[in-house]
Design a protein around this motif. Structure first.
Motif, short mmCIF file in Angstrom:
data_model
loop_
_atom_site.label_atom_id
_atom_site.label_comp_id
_atom_site.label_asym_id
_atom_site.label_seq_id
_atom_site.Cartn_x
_atom_site.Cartn_y
_atom_site.Cartn_z
N LEU A 247 0.82 -1.21 0.00
CA LEU A 247 0.00 0.00 0.00
C LEU A 247 0.85 1.26 0.00
O LEU A 247 0.49 2.28 -0.60
N ALA A 248 2.00 1.20 0.69
CA ALA A 248 2.87 2.36 0.79
C ALA A 248 3.75 2.55 -0.45
O ALA A 248 4.24 3.65 -0.70
N GLN A 249 3.95 1.46 -1.22
CA GLN A 249 4.81 1.50 -2.39
C GLN A 249 4.07 1.00 -3.63
O GLN A 249 4.40 -0.06 -4.18
N PRO A 250 3.06 1.70 -4.07
CA PRO A 250 2.29 1.22 -5.23
C PRO A 250 3.16 1.13 -6.49
O PRO A 250 3.96 2.02 -6.77
N GLY A 251 3.01 0.04 -7.20
CA GLY A 251 3.77 -0.16 -8.42
C GLY A 251 5.15 -0.75 -8.21
O GLY A 251 5.82 -1.11 -9.19
N ARG A 252 5.58 -0.86 -6.98
CA ARG A 252 6.91 -1.41 -6.69
C ARG A 252 6.79 -2.91 -6.39
O ARG A 252 5.90 -3.32 -5.63
N PRO A 253 7.65 -3.76 -6.97
CA PRO A 253 7.55 -5.20 -6.71
C PRO A 253 7.79 -5.51 -5.23
O PRO A 253 8.80 -5.07 -4.66
#
Length: 351
Positions: A247-253
């Protein structure tokens, strides 16, 4: 107990002040004076097993669990009280039967009921999973006593008082493969300081140019936006950590390395620890995820969980190493694919 120096079997009166009455040398731990029943030889034996005779490091947190594991299985209700109360109750009833004094009969009956209550509590496992000595008390108690006698931690045990700092990584050889750029660098979120220090001391961070982060809130400050691996306890709050990172890093694997609940829940050899029950918000998120069975949710709601420090060091290192290698290989493949299509190539002049 056995003297750790001369190996003489000593009675309690033969070892006053933690000093052997035969050889006169001091030892650190007496099984009669600490909650876990520890003595020096047992500590050395457990350390040798955790470190595989010195081939791996070990942290105080990992040592704490290994030494507390046996006591976590048992109820903390003392049957000695039940025996004493039962004997006193029987005596009171015997006196009441001979003297016909009502007070003795009532008192004896009450004592027997209390004794029965202790027995029932013992059978039901009241207090099971509650550490008789917390990790903090283990550091300030037995470990400090050990250092006061021997001058340092047990051989093979490393200090984990500080979270490991990021490594700069090995120097790049111009003839070898290019080092990972900040966008490629892997990040491992691991809130448990003991586990993070263990992985760092075992060479995992330097070998893979891995950045360790204790708090997901620190991720924006971590190098680049490469893959994030999440390592957590198998308890109610830990099982939600990977979700928080996503949730804190959207788009990050984001890769959930574990500890998975299914790998430890219900296994006889996996001895859990019981802490404070999670709040209703945490339990609602676990239920909404649909990942856990009714029995697992009920177990988690009571505060049960399995800590990362409970995983044998060799097994923990192997599992995390494989996860890091897979994530690194995937990131490298994506980087090369992007380079092939010119995404990471500086445009040519006039192009």
């Amino acid at each position: 107990m056995i003297c750790p120096h001369c190996e003489t079997s000593l009675l309690r009166k033969e070892r006053p002040g933690n000093r052997c009455g035969t050889c006169g040398r001091s030892y650190a731990l007496d099984p009669k004076t600490n909650p876990l029943g520890l003595h020096d030889l047992r500590v050395r034996r457990i350390v040798a097993r955790l470190t595989q005779d010195g081939r791996l490091p070990c942290t105080p947190g990992q040592l704490w669990y290994a030494l507390a594991r046996k006591s976590l299985r048992a109820s903390q209700v003392d049957t000695g009280c039940a025996i004493v109360l039962g004997v006193l109750g029987a005596i009171a009833l015997f006196i009441a039967a001979g003297s016909e004094v009502m007070a003795f009969g009532v008192g004896g009956g009450l004592l027997l009921l209390v004794a029965l209550g202790f027995v029932v509590a013992r059978v039901m496992g009241v207090g099971r999973g509650r550490p008789r000595l917390s990790r903090t008390d283990f550091r300030t108690g037995p470990l400090e006593e050990w250092k006061s006698v021997y001058g340092s931690l047990p051989p093979g045990v490393i200090d984990d008082s500080r979270y490991p700092s990021p490594h700069a990584g090995p120097a790049h050889d111009a003839t070898g493969p290019a080092p990972a750029t900040p966008s490629d660098r892997l990040v491992l979120v691991c809130p448990d300081r003991s586990v993070a220090v263990f992985l760092d001391a075992a060479g995992l961070t330097a070998r893979h140019r891995l950045t360790l982060v204790a708090d997901p809130a620190a991720l924006p400050a971590a190098p680049g936006a490469g893959p994030v691996l999440v390592l957590h306890d198998a308890d109610a709050r830990g099982l939600l950590l990977a979700r928080r990172v996503r949730l804190a890093q959207p788009g990050r694997p984001v890769v959930d390395v574990g500890l998975p609940l299914g790998a430890v829940h219900g296994l006889a050899r996996a001895v859990p620890v019981r802490g404070e029950p999670p709040g209703p918000t945490v339990m609602a998120r676990l239920r909404d995820s649909g990942e856990f069975s009714r029995d697992q949710l009920k177990w988690l709601a009571k505060g049960w969980g399995f800590p990362l420090v409970g995983v044998p060091p060799a097994k923990l290192l192997a599992v995390v190493s494989r996860a890091v290698e897979r994530a690194g290989a995937a990131a490298e493949t994506q980087r090369r694919r992007a380079a092939d299509i010119g995404f990471m190539t500086w445009p040519r002049e006039g192009g």
